[in-house]
Design an enzyme around this catalytic site. Structure first.
Site, mmCIF file in Angstrom:
data_model
loop_
_atom_site.group_PDB
_atom_site.id
_atom_site.type_symbol
_atom_site.label_atom_id
_atom_site.label_comp_id
_atom_site.label_asym_id
_atom_site.label_seq_id
_atom_site.Cartn_x
_atom_site.Cartn_y
_atom_site.Cartn_z
ATOM 1 N N ASP A 1 0.791 -1.237 0.000
ATOM 2 C CA ASP A 1 0.000 0.000 0.000
ATOM 3 C C ASP A 1 0.823 1.286 0.000
ATOM 4 O O ASP A 1 0.356 2.331 0.425
ATOM 5 C CB ASP A 1 -0.907 0.001 1.240
ATOM 6 N N GLU B 1 -0.132 -9.118 -0.875
ATOM 7 C CA GLU B 1 -0.688 -8.542 0.371
ATOM 8 C C GLU B 1 -1.936 -7.710 0.040
ATOM 9 O O GLU B 1 -2.056 -6.522 0.388
ATOM 10 C CB GLU B 1 0.339 -7.716 1.147
ATOM 11 N N GLU C 1 -2.128 5.022 2.996
ATOM 12 C CA GLU C 1 -2.070 3.611 2.582
ATOM 13 C C GLU C 1 -3.444 2.992 2.326
ATOM 14 O O GLU C 1 -3.589 2.160 1.419
ATOM 15 C CB GLU C 1 -1.314 2.789 3.633
ATOM 16 N N HIS D 1 6.717 5.326 13.030
ATOM 17 C CA HIS D 1 7.067 6.126 11.860
ATOM 18 C C HIS D 1 5.890 6.625 11.029
ATOM 19 O O HIS D 1 6.082 7.388 10.102
ATOM 20 C CB HIS D 1 7.967 5.295 10.927
ATOM 21 N N ARG E 1 2.941 8.310 8.955
ATOM 22 C CA ARG E 1 2.625 9.715 8.632
ATOM 23 C C ARG E 1 1.454 10.240 9.444
ATOM 24 O O ARG E 1 1.464 11.397 9.872
ATOM 25 C CB ARG E 1 2.292 9.856 7.139
ATOM 26 N N HIS F 1 13.595 5.251 12.428
ATOM 27 C CA HIS F 1 13.408 5.417 10.971
ATOM 28 C C HIS F 1 14.173 6.660 10.513
ATOM 29 O O HIS F 1 14.289 7.634 11.252
ATOM 30 C CB HIS F 1 11.907 5.578 10.739
HETATM 31 C C1 UD1 Z 1 6.817 4.755 3.575
HETATM 32 C C2 UD1 Z 1 5.404 4.301 3.192
HETATM 33 C C3 UD1 Z 1 4.732 3.618 4.380
HETATM 34 C C4 UD1 Z 1 5.604 2.537 4.985
HETATM 35 C C5 UD1 Z 1 6.997 3.087 5.267
HETATM 36 C C6 UD1 Z 1 7.893 1.964 5.733
HETATM 37 C C7 UD1 Z 1 4.220 5.719 1.592
HETATM 38 C C8 UD1 Z 1 3.303 6.859 1.411
HETATM 39 N N1 UD1 Z 1 4.587 5.443 2.836
HETATM 40 O O1 UD1 Z 1 6.672 5.771 4.543
HETATM 41 O O2 UD1 Z 1 3.502 3.041 3.949
HETATM 42 O O3 UD1 Z 1 5.013 2.109 6.187
HETATM 43 O O4 UD1 Z 1 7.552 3.651 4.072
HETATM 44 O O5 UD1 Z 1 9.013 2.426 6.382
HETATM 45 O O6 UD1 Z 1 4.590 5.096 0.639
HETATM 46 N N2 UD1 Z 1 14.523 8.225 4.316
HETATM 47 C C9 UD1 Z 1 15.900 8.164 4.154
HETATM 48 N N3 UD1 Z 1 16.469 6.963 3.823
HETATM 49 C C10 UD1 Z 1 15.744 5.833 3.680
HETATM 50 C C11 UD1 Z 1 14.349 5.892 3.862
HETATM 51 C C12 UD1 Z 1 13.767 7.090 4.161
HETATM 52 O O7 UD1 Z 1 16.582 9.161 4.302
HETATM 53 O O8 UD1 Z 1 16.326 4.784 3.375
HETATM 54 C C13 UD1 Z 1 13.910 9.508 4.669
HETATM 55 C C14 UD1 Z 1 13.867 10.509 3.492
HETATM 56 O O9 UD1 Z 1 14.085 11.811 3.977
HETATM 57 C C15 UD1 Z 1 12.399 10.390 3.018
HETATM 58 C C16 UD1 Z 1 11.693 10.159 4.335
HETATM 59 O O10 UD1 Z 1 12.561 9.300 5.069
HETATM 60 O O11 UD1 Z 1 11.974 11.547 2.327
HETATM 61 C C17 UD1 Z 1 10.319 9.567 4.280
HETATM 62 O O12 UD1 Z 1 10.277 8.434 3.425
HETATM 63 P P1 UD1 Z 1 8.856 8.059 2.701
HETATM 64 O O13 UD1 Z 1 9.035 6.829 1.911
HETATM 65 O O14 UD1 Z 1 8.315 9.251 2.024
HETATM 66 O O15 UD1 Z 1 7.873 7.812 3.933
HETATM 67 P P2 UD1 Z 1 7.863 6.682 5.037
HETATM 68 O O16 UD1 Z 1 7.352 7.298 6.289
HETATM 69 O O17 UD1 Z 1 9.151 5.972 5.031
HETATM 70 N N1 UDP Z 2 12.508 -3.406 10.188
HETATM 71 C C1 UDP Z 2 13.887 -3.533 10.072
HETATM 72 N N2 UDP Z 2 14.697 -2.656 10.740
HETATM 73 C C2 UDP Z 2 14.199 -1.647 11.509
HETATM 74 C C3 UDP Z 2 12.775 -1.514 11.606
HETATM 75 C C4 UDP Z 2 11.976 -2.408 10.917
HETATM 76 O O1 UDP Z 2 14.375 -4.442 9.411
HETATM 77 O O2 UDP Z 2 14.993 -0.895 12.099
HETATM 78 C C5 UDP Z 2 11.651 -4.364 9.464
HETATM 79 C C6 UDP Z 2 10.603 -5.067 10.287
HETATM 80 O O3 UDP Z 2 11.109 -6.245 10.885
HETATM 81 C C7 UDP Z 2 9.528 -5.356 9.253
HETATM 82 C C8 UDP Z 2 9.605 -4.165 8.337
HETATM 83 O O4 UDP Z 2 10.902 -3.610 8.521
HETATM 84 O O5 UDP Z 2 9.845 -6.505 8.488
HETATM 85 C C9 UDP Z 2 8.552 -3.177 8.697
HETATM 86 O O6 UDP Z 2 8.828 -1.967 8.078
HETATM 87 P P1 UDP Z 2 8.221 -0.604 8.568
HETATM 88 O O7 UDP Z 2 7.849 -0.686 9.996
HETATM 89 O O8 UDP Z 2 9.187 0.444 8.140
HETATM 90 O O9 UDP Z 2 6.929 -0.456 7.636
HETATM 91 P P2 UDP Z 2 5.427 -1.003 7.731
HETATM 92 O O10 UDP Z 2 5.448 -2.470 7.944
HETATM 93 O O11 UDP Z 2 4.754 -0.259 8.840
HETATM 94 O O12 UDP Z 2 4.858 -0.596 6.422
#
Ligand code: UD1
Ligand code: UDP
Length: 383
Positions: A98, A120, A134, A210, A212, A243
């Site tokens: 999602d 999923e 999502e 983490h 939003r 995160h």
């Molecule tokens: C995204 C997904 C969410 C999922 C989450 C898992 C959407 C809208 N949201 O949210 O469904 O639960 O991923 O973690 O698709 N960033 C880094 N390095 C990384 C990853 C992230 O620097 O490797 C930082 C960047 O500044 C980025 C911000 O995190 O802009 C947010 O990342 P983003 O994918 O927009 O949102 P998540 O909260 O991670």
């Molecule tokens: N996870 C990880 N390292 C971390 C935090 C989470 O490997 O520091 C793994 C966790 O075990 C799970 C997945 O990331 O498999 C979940 O991701 P996240 O919580 O970012 O996203 P969501 O499941 O809420 O979309």
């Protein structure tokens, strides 16, 4: 023999963890030509997973920007996918869950008239603002997809309510397949604090947060409650791999820094995370994936959200909704930390989400759909 070209598309950490075993299963089987496209909606957190599973993408859109907006992720993924789909011409595109990558990947395939499989599928809260965005992403992908791989029977029933009954397969969640490859009894952590913790005599709480929709006041409430839990229970050690989102980093460091028993770490690689989960006492999280993994490992979960699209483990008694207000979170954690009977009620292994054979079922279902197999796979039934 005819082969089916299947492209997996993913971009965030959870998608990668849940799609990696499927990409590897497809690559292993002679009936498929497996290609992998990552959007890199996440960069470091994605690369960590690719590395652990030794997965080398064929295409990498490299879209991530600091503090990216939903519109920029979606538009960059959508336009980036155009060129990839024109070049690769897959017979089927597989997206997961999602995220913005999921939505854009499905939409791009639809624009190219390429069939879409949704891994999923069928999770719903029926609240379009939670989880945001999502809930709407997965409904839109449900409308586009031709094949729907549902982890549970409840997910399949949700799709039936939307009149989606064709191409639906009950498979279990691929995260359980991943979990079976990562947890080891003799595991040594590379994060120093995790090797030093006394998992037997101390109560280690694993935290992640983490989402939003929790940005702002809910996240402040959650973090205030977490600090109060650590203050109230001297035998608690709280481990929170934060995160990389700057919004989350700021909130976590503002509320949780400078406490001797609160350990903020960098994101853990997936093996470290699963092995920490296997050793901890309690999980407090707003993550979707952790709600599926912790029950399989027999760890109670307090969910830091107002709702969950994963009611199965709540029904099994291993997950409780704690909400996003300070007082109930503190009260529910305190009860589990001080009342062994209450803790024991939740601390049993439950596997409502999978049996480790989801990827095999999905690959079999695809082969059957394309006429390469005579029978569909047997549906997943909880253990
Ligand atoms: C995204 C997904 C969410 C999922 C989450 C898992 C959407 C809208 N949201 O949210 O469904 O639960 O991923 O973690 O698709 N960033 C880094 N390095 C990384 C990853 C992230 O620097 O490797 C930082 C960047 O500044 C980025 C911000 O995190 O802009 C947010 O990342 P983003 O994918 O927009 O949102 P998540 O909260 O991670
Ligand atoms: N996870 C990880 N390292 C971390 C935090 C989470 O490997 O520091 C793994 C966790 O075990 C799970 C997945 O990331 O498999 C979940 O991701 P996240 O919580 O970012 O996203 P969501 O499941 O809420 O979309």
């Amino acid at each position: 023999m005819k082969t089916i070209k299947v492209m997996t598309v993913f971009g965030t950490r959870p998608e990668a963890i849940k799609m990696a075993p499927l990409a590897l299963e497809l690559a292993r089987r002679p009936e498929f030509e497996a290609v992998c496209c990552v959007t890199a909606q996440h960069r470091e957190m994605l690369d960590s997973v690719l590395d652990i599973f030794s997965l080398k993408p064929d295409y990498d859109l490299n879209v991530m920007e600091p503090r990216q907006t939903l519109s920029t992720i979606t538009s960059k993924c959508l336009t980036g996918m155009d060129g990839v789909l024109e070049t690769a011409r897959p017979d089927l595109v597989l997206v997961h869950g999602d995220t913005s990558t999921t939505f854009a990947g499905a939409l791009a395939a639809f624009y190219h008239k390429i069939p879409v499989g949704h891994v999923e599928a069928g999770l719903r809260t029926y609240d379009k603002w939670s989880p945001f965005p999502e809930e709407v992403n997965r409904k839109l992908v449900g409308a586009i997809a031709d094949l729907h791989f549902c982890p549970t029977a409840a997910n399949r029933d949700n799709l039936a309510l939307e009149h989606i009954a064709q191409g639906v397969f009950l498979t279990g969640n691929t995260v359980i397949d991943a979990l079976q490859t990562t947890v080891q009894t003799q595991f040594r952590f590379s994060e120093p604090v995790l090797n030093c913790l006394d998992y037997v005599n101390r109560k280690v709480i694993l935290v992640t947060c983490h989402r939003r929709e929790n940005y702002g006041q809910p996240m402040a409430n959650i973090m205030t409650a977490l600090r109060q839990v650590a203050d109230a229970f001297p035998n608690v050690e709280l481990v929170y791999p934060v995160h990389l989102s700057p919004v989350v980093q700021e909130a976590a460091h503002k509320h949780l820094d400078h406490h001797p028993r609160i350990h903020l770490t960098a994101p853990l690689d997936v093996r470290e995370m699963h092995n920490l989960m296997a050793r901890c006492h309690l999980v407090m999280t707003d993550s979707g994936g952790l709600q599926e993994e912790a029950p399989a490992l027999g760890k109670p979960v307090l969910v830091l959200r107002k709702e969950t699209e994963r009611p199965e483990a709540v029904a099994a008694g291993t997950v409780r909704l704690a909400g996003v207000e300070r007082e109930p979170i503190l009260q529910m954690a305190s009860q589990l930390l001080s009342d062994p009977a209450e803790y024991d009620k939740m601390a049993h292994a439950a596997n409502p989400y999978g049996d480790g054979r989801a990827c095999r079922r999905i690959a079999d279902a695809i082969a059957w759909h394309f006429g390469l197999r005579e029978t569909p796979p047997d549906p997943f039934g909880p253990l």
